[in-house]
Design a protein around this motif. Structure first.
Motif, PDB file in Angstrom:
ATOM      1  N   ALA A 165       0.831  -1.209   0.000  1.00  8.61           N
ATOM      2  CA  ALA A 165       0.000   0.000   0.000  1.00  8.61           C
ATOM      3  C   ALA A 165       0.862   1.254   0.000  1.00  8.61           C
ATOM      4  N   ILE A 213      -5.431  -2.676  -0.559  1.00  8.35           N
ATOM      5  CA  ILE A 213      -4.572  -3.777  -1.027  1.00  8.35           C
ATOM      6  C   ILE A 213      -5.077  -5.110  -0.502  1.00  8.35           C
ATOM      7  N   THR A 239      -4.412   2.758   0.650  1.00 12.27           N
ATOM      8  CA  THR A 239      -4.515   2.256   2.023  1.00 12.27           C
ATOM      9  C   THR A 239      -4.279   0.750   2.068  1.00 12.27           C
ATOM     10  N   GLY A 240      -3.898   0.282   3.250  1.00 15.72           N
ATOM     11  CA  GLY A 240      -3.686  -1.154   3.409  1.00 15.72           C
ATOM     12  C   GLY A 240      -4.945  -1.956   3.179  1.00 15.72           C
TER      13      GLY A 240
END
Length: 663
Positions: free
Chosen positions: A135, A145, A141-142
């Motif tokens: 990310a 992903i 953002t995480g």
């Protein structure tokens, strides 16, 4: 303890691809294989700080993971025979690791997955990167992903993609997908599409590692070696590509003494290997690597063999006739045969929709115009390129190039200034302003915000329409045409829509998608709550899109499943009734359907279109239409996506007066 954790992290990045690949061959499920590998990693984090790091940490992780896989298989009584076979393999310590990793590469980059998902899954499974690391590399953002990776695994499982090496006839095509993903990762690191920095070195290094690994796994594939050569030589320029403040330095201005000679030699070696194993017909990566070799062999920029490079680009354009290749060919033609030759080719690309928002098109055109001493045009092109790029370093560089071009600025307002003044009038309704804004924004992006208003012509407007809305529906075309006519009349220009024929609009509505496709849509777990509620309500009520978007929270009768809208009622069924409370989340006033973000200070909507509790504005028809088209592309046989109007099904059962006028 910190040293142990660093060692575990390093070992995991080196060994995770082989471990996951071997486990996938055992359990035939990428998602489960990664979970088992993660279990082994957790065991290492728990045990190694106490017992010490094993002599062969990679083998320890592999054995631990495979024992967990055998335990998993033992729990499935239907696989007793497979259990014995795998247990025997574990005891013999014989695994075809290379083939397993190649299989994992092929499945991570399988064509059934979208490009972004392929890149994320490849970095996760073969690079050992966490979702947060990926990310950060792609500036998302995480959770985004993580969703991409989860969706990719689900797609592979649902499509039953086999963990097998394809036959020779299919292998070349499958490898091309792997090469595409690796080069995509490299390019995002070498020239970042967004963010503050020009480069993201971590992605370049990861792509180089994956490329070298693929060349080892498929040693007889010339294109794999050629891609490695291309990336090695391009990466060799990294230190010279930016100045002291991170600003871009163009290739002909770079200090070639800062080029990494070790990477150049490795690139030359990979190029020789590609030529040795290649046939008589070079592939696209081999041709691009040959171009990189030409640049690397020139001791100075003046010594560059541009005639040879132009010839290589011509061969590449025959093999891969994409607009981007043609744009690069135009650069080489401009250097080999003069700027006019390059400009002629660039101008032929202006109407190509694929390059509509590609900032390098006006950047290249500006450079060629500057060399032809057409300074005012060059300045406008550099400003237009700066407006199109999402990378801060590149934007600042292009603005400096524009400012460096001295010319006489024409008197009078620019297109951007006129557009902003036109939209700031008090007379139009908010919906009309949004519609006009779409049209004028496209004109400003394509022609340039600083284009002199007095020189705006009907021919230029027609060119923008052909590129942006040439394939649009008649209603969309006519709406933008009407906006241009209104703007031209306000600006006291000649009829800007003179070259735009009004298109006849058909009144017959498009058929509703078949129930199976709608069921697929309703069952999508990744569908945001707002979209799911809106689409359900449209389908169940049979109401017009703008009518549903005009609904307000305070007017909803959740118990009776209806709401007033002007002189009519909108009614819904159980599907919408289940979703609405969660969507409202305690809100008591304002629009039912809200946009994703708050409006900027210069774009305050009318009070009726603003939620007093969240500060967000009412969802626009244009945004809602775009989201539905994007979500339904996979369901549409034509891959164009559906319009919201196609959701209008049979209205919910109500008494006659509820479906017509209110009492």
């Amino acid at each position: 303890m910190p040293d142990t954790h660093r060692t575990i992290d390093a070992v995991w990045k080196l060994e995770s691809a082989k471990i996951i690949a071997g486990l996938t061959r055992m359990v035939h499920d990428v998602g489960l294989a990664e979970e088992l590998a993660q279990d082994a990693l957790v065991a290492a984090l728990e045990q190694w700080p106490v017992s010490g790091i094993p002599d062969n940490p990679g083998a320890w992780l592999t054995t631990t993971a495979k024992r967990r896989a055998v335990d998993h298989i033992r729990r499935d009584r239907r696989l007793t025979h497979k259990q014995e076979q795998l247990a025997h393999e574990l005891e013999q310590h014989r695994e075809p690791e290379q083939d397993d990793v190649l299989r994992l590469m092929l499945i991570s980059c399988h064509p059934v997955l979208p490009t972004e998902a392929r890149a994320a899954l490849t970095l996760r499974l073969l690079g050992g990167l966490t979702a947060e690391e990926i990310a950060r590399a792609f500036l998302v953002t995480g959770s985004v992903i993580a969703q991409r990776i989860a969706a990719a695994k689900r797609t592979l499982a649902e499509r039953r993609v086999p963990f097998d090496l394809p036959d020779e006839g299919e292998l070349t095509g499958r490898l091309s997908s792997v090469l595409e993903v690796i080069y995509l990762i490299f390019n995002e690191g070498y020239s970042a599409t967004s963010g503050d920095d020009l480069m993201r070195p971590g992605l370049c290094l990861e792509a180089l590692r994956l490329g070298r690994l693929l060349a080892e796994l498929a040693p007889q594939e010339a294109e794999a070696h050629a891609l490695v050569a291309l990336m090695e030589i391009q990466a060799s320029r990294s230190a010279a590509r930016t100045g002291p403040s991170g600003e871009p330095v163009q290739l002909h201005e770079q200090n070639r003494g800062r080029w990494d000679q070790l990477l150049i030699r490795r690139g030359f070696t990979a190029m020789l290997r590609a030529r040795q194993v290649g046939g008589t017909s070079p592939g696209p990566y081999l041709l691009q690597a040959a171009i990189a070799v030409c640049h690397a062999q020139a001791p100075t920029a003046e010594d560059t063999d541009w005639v040879r490079i132009a010839g290589l680009y011509e061969a590449l354009a025959r093999l891969l006739p994409t607009p981007v290749v043609q744009l690069n060919r135009a650069v080489s033609l401009g250097m080999a045969h003069g700027p006019q030759a390059g400009l002629d080719l660039v101008d032929s690309l202006l109407a190509d929709p694929a390059l509509r928002d590609y900032h390098l098109l006006p950047s290249v055109r500006g450079d060629l115009l500057a060399r032809l001493d057409r300074r005012h045009e060059a300045r406008l092109e550099f400003h237009r390129a700066a407006a199109l790029t999402r990378n801060a370093a590149e934007r600042a560089f292009l603005e400096r190039r524009a400012d460096a071009v001295t010319d006489t600025v024409p008197a009078g307002p620019t297109l951007g200034e006129a557009a902003r003044a036109f939209l700031a009038r008090d007379e139009p309704a908010a919906a009309t302003v949004r519609s006009y804004e779409q049209t004028l924004r496209r004109l400003c992006l394509t022609l340039g915000d600083r284009h002199p208003l007095a020189s705006l012509t009907a021919d230029q407007v027609a060119g923008v329409f052909a590129t942006a809305w040439g394939g649009a529906a008649a209603r969309t075309w006519n709406r933008h045409r009407s906006a241009v006519r209104s703007f031209g009349s306000w600006a006291r220009l000649d009829d800007l829509a003179a070259e735009l024929e009004r298109r006849p609009e058909t009144a017959s509505p498009a058929p509703t998608p078949d129930p199976a496709r709608l069921d697929t849509l309703w069952d999508d777990p990744d569908l945001p709550l707002r979209e799911r509620t809106l689409w359900r309500l449209l389908h169940e009520s049979g109401a017009a899109v703008k009518t549903v978007l005009s609904l307000n929270v305070e007017d909803l009768d959740l118990e009776d499943r209806r709401a007033p809208a002007g002189r009519t009622w909108v009614s819904w069924r159980a599907g919408t009734a289940r979703l609405l409370p969660a969507l409202l989340a305690g809100r008591t006033r304002g629009p039912v359907f809200l946009s994703e973000r708050r409006p900027g200070p210069g774009r305050t909507p009318a009070p009726a279109d603003l939620c007093p509790q969240t500060g967000r504005r009412r969802l626009s028809y244009e945004r809602a239409e775009y989201l539905f088209k994007e979500a339904t592309r996979p369901l549409d046989p034509t891959a164009g996506g559906y319009t919201l109007g196609r959701l209008r099904g049979r209205p919910a059962e109500r008494t006659p007066h509820m479906l017509s006028e209110r009492a």
